[in-house]
Write an enzyme that holds these catalytic residues in place. Structure first.
Site, PDB file in Angstrom:
ATOM      1  N   ARG A   1       0.312   3.833  14.831  1.00 58.87           N
ATOM      2  CA  ARG A   1       0.961   2.574  15.221  1.00 58.87           C
ATOM      3  C   ARG A   1       0.071   1.347  15.046  1.00 58.87           C
ATOM      4  O   ARG A   1       0.527   0.217  15.189  1.00 58.87           O
ATOM      5  CB  ARG A   1       1.490   2.678  16.656  1.00 58.87           C
ATOM      6  CG  ARG A   1       2.822   3.429  16.711  1.00 58.87           C
ATOM      7  CD  ARG A   1       3.209   3.784  18.119  1.00 58.87           C
ATOM      8  NE  ARG A   1       3.206   2.625  18.988  1.00 58.87           N
ATOM      9  CZ  ARG A   1       2.943   2.669  20.300  1.00 58.87           C
ATOM     10  NH1 ARG A   1       2.659   3.813  20.858  1.00 58.87           N
ATOM     11  NH2 ARG A   1       2.973   1.578  21.027  1.00 58.87           N
TER      12      ARG A   1
ATOM     13  N   ASN B   1     -33.324 -22.498   0.314  1.00 60.36           N
ATOM     14  CA  ASN B   1     -34.030 -21.225   0.502  1.00 60.36           C
ATOM     15  C   ASN B   1     -33.693 -20.183  -0.553  1.00 60.36           C
ATOM     16  O   ASN B   1     -34.335 -19.157  -0.624  1.00 60.36           O
ATOM     17  CB  ASN B   1     -33.698 -20.646   1.889  1.00 60.36           C
ATOM     18  CG  ASN B   1     -32.211 -20.393   2.074  1.00 60.36           C
ATOM     19  OD1 ASN B   1     -31.387 -21.136   1.540  1.00 60.36           O
ATOM     20  ND2 ASN B   1     -31.868 -19.374   2.811  1.00 60.36           N
TER      21      ASN B   1
END
Ligand code: UD1
Ligand code: MG
Length: 450
Positions: free
Chosen positions: A15, A369
């Site tokens: 379900r 970076n």
């Protein structure tokens, strides 16, 4: 006494309408089975076995990454809860002491309740089973009692109308001596409406063997199971409400508690203040007296005492904001340290960087970076002053007490105390602007268009 844990998590969870195993759907950012494991933590001192089936490899991986001492048992076909407990037999081979059966999709059983079960075992009951008075017993198994004695448990599907009227229901949580439990589940048959091997049948089989059973009761809310996305959302809401209550009780101010999302491992110190609409992902620690302003998103980070973060800050994994530091609006930090009393007040990206104490990071500063393949670090010394709109092309170091001029692209290290200027020199063309606009306005007036 040693208590081993058997956690049943082989259910399909059809379900949920999901490609993932039910046990992996998250509550408080942790797979739901982790909550049952955590409840049993204080009690279970022995082996911990997770019975997996549907999507079992992924559940096994998640369990091992959490703790590599967890044992995995496979239940290839889900033939019922007794069959699932039986699947743990070889993992518990030679184990002595008690076994506690919990469920991966029932996250809210309290440790205190499990302790009550252990007490009932100590008091001499052979089988201890956890029940609850259900407001709407729905399809739960029913406890059929005679006086104080539990005779048997009947599943809803197999129950008569009279039995269905019983409100004392089965949570499924059971505790018994390991070898007694394994003997009992082996004796369970599947002659019932579902043709399943029901763990609940051990009560009747046990009675026939002269074993005693004790029922321990808990609050219905503890037995809430997750079978659908709706249940998952309800479980999340319950989890959040409980965690917020714990924080409030521990001396944390939540200005609008219902708007704060917490993770299973969020730690917040006394006198910290959390403004509305803050999301705490996994791995966040906030020290005493820190202020987290509205609309921050935090994960995997540490915020020091008295620090101020936000509004609208994003702190990602490895962000360390030291005591008294400030991170302002639209600042992102990742794998970076901001030293004591340092400030990054506006519009910056600080990634793979170490910023020294009392340094000031001007608005629009970016640590560049990433070169497309590798990440590099930026180092900023104590009391350095980074001018607005500085690009720090890593790997690079700005020394202690150094400065960068606004708009500088820093590609070389800056010595301590130096100023780095790296931008085109300004040239003022006198009266140019006045003449330029006069010319444009004249052209516009001549052809009459706007
Ligand atoms: C079970 C109980 C019922 C109780 C209810 C409480 C039985 C026969 N019935 O019913 O009395 O009121 O829980 O919620 O025990 N599982 C496996 N392998 C299997 C079957 C189940 O691992 O072959 C796991 C499921 O993942 C789940 C748990 O066992 O975590 C319970 O199974 P479920 O099918 O939900 O049992 P219920 O019908 O709810
Ligand atoms: Mg169920």
């Amino acid at each position: 006494m040693t208590t081993h844990l058997i956690l049943l998590a082989a259910g399909e969870g059809t379900r949920m309408k999901s490609d993932r195993a039910k046990a992996l759907h998250e509550i408080g950012d942790a797979p739901m089975f982790v909550h049952a494991l955590a409840s049993a933590d204080e009690l279970s001192s022995g082996r911990r076995v997770i019975v997996v089936g549907h999507g079992g490899d992924a559940v096994a991986d998640a369990a091992r990454s959490l703790d590599d001492t967890i044992l995995i048992a496979r239940q290839e076909m889900q033939l019922g809860t007794a069959h699932a407990v039986g699947a743990a037999a070889s993992a518990l081979d030679g184990a002595e002491g008690d076994a506690l059966v919990l469920y991966g999709d029932t996250p809210f059983i309290r440790p205190e309740t499990l302790a009550n079960m252990a007490d009932a075992r100590q008091a001499g009951a052979d089988i201890v089973i956890l029940g609850f008075e259900a407001e709407d017993p729905a399809r739960y198994g029913r406890f059929i009692t005679e006086g104080d004695t539990l005779l048997r448990i009947v599943e809803w599907k197999d129950a008569t109308e009279e039995e269905r009227a019983v409100q004392l229901c089965n949570s499924g949580v059971v505790m018994a001596d390991v070898s007694v439990l394994m003997d009992l589940v082996e004796a369970v048959g599947n002659n019932n409406a579902s043709e399943e091997y029901y763990l609940t049948d051990i009560i009747e089989i046990g009675r026939a063997r002269g074993l005693t059973t004790r029922v321990v009761l808990c609050d219905e809310a503890e037995t809430l199971g997750v079978n659908s996305r709706g249940d998952l959302a309800r479980a999340e809401a319950i989890f959040q409400a409980r965690r917020r209550a714990v924080l409030l009780n521990d001396g944390v101010t939540l200005v609008a508690p219902e708007t704060v999302h917490l993770s299973f491992d969020t730690l917040i110190g006394r006198d910290a203040v959390i403004e509305p609409n803050v999301v705490f992902g996994p791995g966040v620690t906030v020290e005493t007296g820190a202020l987290i302003r509205a609309f921050c998103h935090l994960e995997g980070c540490h915020i020091g005492s008295g620090a101020i973060v936000g509004p609208f800050a994003r702190l990602r994994t490895g962000a360390e904001v030291s005591n008294g530091a400030k991170v302002g609006n639209f600042v992102e930090m990742k794998n970076a340290t901001l030293g004591e009393g340092a400030k990054a007040n506006h519009l910056s990206y600080i990634g793979d960087a170490d910023v020294g104490p009392r340094a000031n990071i001007g608005a629009g500063t970016i640590t560049c970076n990433y070169d497309g393949v590798f990440k590099h670090r930026t180092e900023i010394g104590e009391e350095a002053f980074i001018g607005s709109d500085t690009m720090l092309v890593a790997p690079v170091r700005v020394g202690a007490g150094a400065m960068t001029a606004s708009g500088t692209v820093v590609t070389k290290d800056v010595p301590d105390g130096a100023l780095a200027v790296g931008r085109t020199r300004q040239d003022n063309k006198l009266t140019f602007a006045t003449r330029f606009f006069e010319k444009l306005r004249a052209a516009k007036a001549a052809n009459g268009k706007g």
